[in-house]
Design a protein around this motif. Structure first.
Motif, PDB file in Angstrom:
ATOM      1  N   HIS A 163     -50.645 -61.356  33.131  1.00 24.07           N
ATOM      2  CA  HIS A 163     -51.590 -61.305  33.521  1.00 24.07           C
ATOM      3  C   HIS A 163     -52.000 -59.882  33.007  1.00 24.07           C
ATOM      4  N   HIS A 199     -55.216 -56.058  31.877  1.00 27.03           N
ATOM      5  CA  HIS A 199     -57.023 -56.571  32.041  1.00 27.03           C
ATOM      6  C   HIS A 199     -56.829 -55.831  30.763  1.00 27.03           C
ATOM      7  N   PHE A 212     -62.246 -60.603  34.564  1.00 32.36           N
ATOM      8  CA  PHE A 212     -61.984 -60.747  36.229  1.00 32.36           C
ATOM      9  C   PHE A 212     -63.192 -59.241  36.249  1.00 32.36           C
ATOM     10  N   GLU A 267     -59.454 -65.974  36.452  1.00 28.70           N
ATOM     11  CA  GLU A 267     -58.912 -65.941  37.796  1.00 28.70           C
ATOM     12  C   GLU A 267     -60.153 -65.979  39.231  1.00 28.70           C
ATOM     13  N   HIS A 277     -50.607 -63.591  43.139  1.00 24.33           N
ATOM     14  CA  HIS A 277     -50.528 -62.254  43.412  1.00 24.33           C
ATOM     15  C   HIS A 277     -49.889 -62.973  45.414  1.00 24.33           C
TER      16      HIS A 277
HETATM   17 ZN   LIG Z   1     -56.335 -59.858  37.609  1.00 22.19          ZN
END
Ligand SMILES: [Zn+2]
Lengths: 268, 92
Positions: free
Chosen positions: A7, A9, A34, A106, A170
């Motif tokens: 994960h 970005h 995202f 996500e 998360h």
């Molecule tokens: Zn993220």
């Protein structure tokens, strides 16, 4: 040491970060769609972003021997506008066949609003219709516990969803068991201040066991650490974990989840 | 790991964080103005550290969390502030 960054970005990161990831032993980097830090003004903005994720970013990563994969969706921070969401959702199916696309993500909730919930349900439906893996973002701080519960209910309500094909990211101490008890995978995000520190992530692994858990940096345009996973591996060594146990968490576990998508393949 | 090994590894860091927290509370006290729900939530959460109950991290996180179950009518902001302002503030 080898690991998978499940994960990150990377569109928000400089090329030096690819060099650092590759140098640290990263074998593959996976990039969920995202928020850009600002709202896109039209579906065309998302179309270009999906092209960036599926065409441009894999080439950038390949220069350093890194495999790049991605997940597609409209993120929860832009889900309040249901009309925009519907138009963006309609753009996604043709992209799903592209080589590096792992699934829908996500997705999830941000402020736990009715519209966010509606858009989450539509994403879950999209994933089910196209038999895609799902990566879920859970809300921040005071909104996380409620948002995790609401998300778990949405997933359970759709009988087509197989829990082991969904990763809920998360998680923290107050949400990890809720997620694992439903049969999903859970992601520990190593992010300064607002999420898990390496020490707490290892505590959670100690308490819950290493099954169905992965760790990620979720590095993005905010203050974040692209090397958070290898840094945590170092901390695991200080805590007495063996190289094999560390490999299980930072390489084998993400591999086990991600290869449920046949497109997830590593070079060697 | 033994308790001693854990202390060797983390005691100084935990001590440092505790002093940071103490200095933060002093700084808040010196500043003009009023407390708000964030400080109240922090003071409430601090009480959870005093006893010998397990799951302190989970309990502190839960204490800062929105306890309600119904989705809010609409998102008026994108960000979270770290503590639940209460139903009256429209936070739940
Ligand atoms: Zn993220």
């Amino acid at each position: 040491m080898r690991y998978i960054e499940p994960h990150a970005h990377m569109v928000s990161r400089v090329t030096d970060d690819y060099v650092h990831l590759a140098t640290a032993g990263c074998q593959a980097v996976c990039e969920p769609a995202f928020w850009a830090g600002f709202d896109r003004s039209s579906p065309a903005g998302f179309f270009d972003y999906f092209r960036q994720l599926t065409e441009h970013e894999p080439k950038r990563a390949a220069k350093y021997g890194l495999a790049h994969f991605c997940w597609l969706c409209l993120n929860p921070k832009e889900s309040e506008d249901v009309k925009l969401a519907e138009e963006v959702l309609a753009l996604i199916p043709p992209f799903l066949a592209r080589p590096g696309v792992l699934g829908i993500g996500e997705i999830g909730l941000n402020k736990n609003s009715r519209n966010e919930l509606k858009v989450l349900e539509r994403h879950v439906d999209l994933a089910a219709r196209h038999d895609q893996l799902i990566l879920v973002h859970t809300p921040h701080l005071e909104d996380k516990l409620k948002g995790t519960r609401l998300t778990l209910d949405v997933l359970r309500a759709d009988a087509r969803i197989r829990p082991e094909r969904v990763i809920i990211d998360h998680v923290e101490e107050h949400t990890v068991k809720l997620v694992l008890d439903r049969g999903h995978w859970a992601g520990l995000t190593l992010y300064p201040v607002s999420k898990c520190t390496p020490a707490r992530a290892i505590d959670i692994l100690d308490v819950c066991g290493p099954e169905r858990l992965w760790m990620n940096s979720a590095c993005d345009w905010g203050e974040s650490l692209p090397l958070a996973v290898p840094h945590t591996a170092l901390e695991m060594r200080r805590r007495g974990w063996t190289p094999e146990q560390i490999d299980q968490v930072i390489f084998q576990n993400p591999l086990q989840f991600l290869r449920q998508c046949p497109k997830f393949k590593l070079a060697s | 790991m033994t308790r001693e090994q854990i202390l060797d590894l983390y005691f100084l860091e935990a001590r440092g964080k505790l002093i940071e927290l103490a200095a933060f509370l002093d700084r808040v006290d010196r500043a003009p103005g009023r407390d708000d729900f964030r400080l109240t939530a922090l003071r409430d959460a601090l009480r959870l550290l005093g006893g010998n109950q397990p799951d302190r991290a989970k309990n502190v996180l839960t204490a800062f969390s929105d306890p309600t179950a119904e989705p809010i009518p609409a998102a008026t902001t994108k960000s979270a502030c770290g503590a639940w302002p209460g139903a009256a503030a429209g936070g739940g």
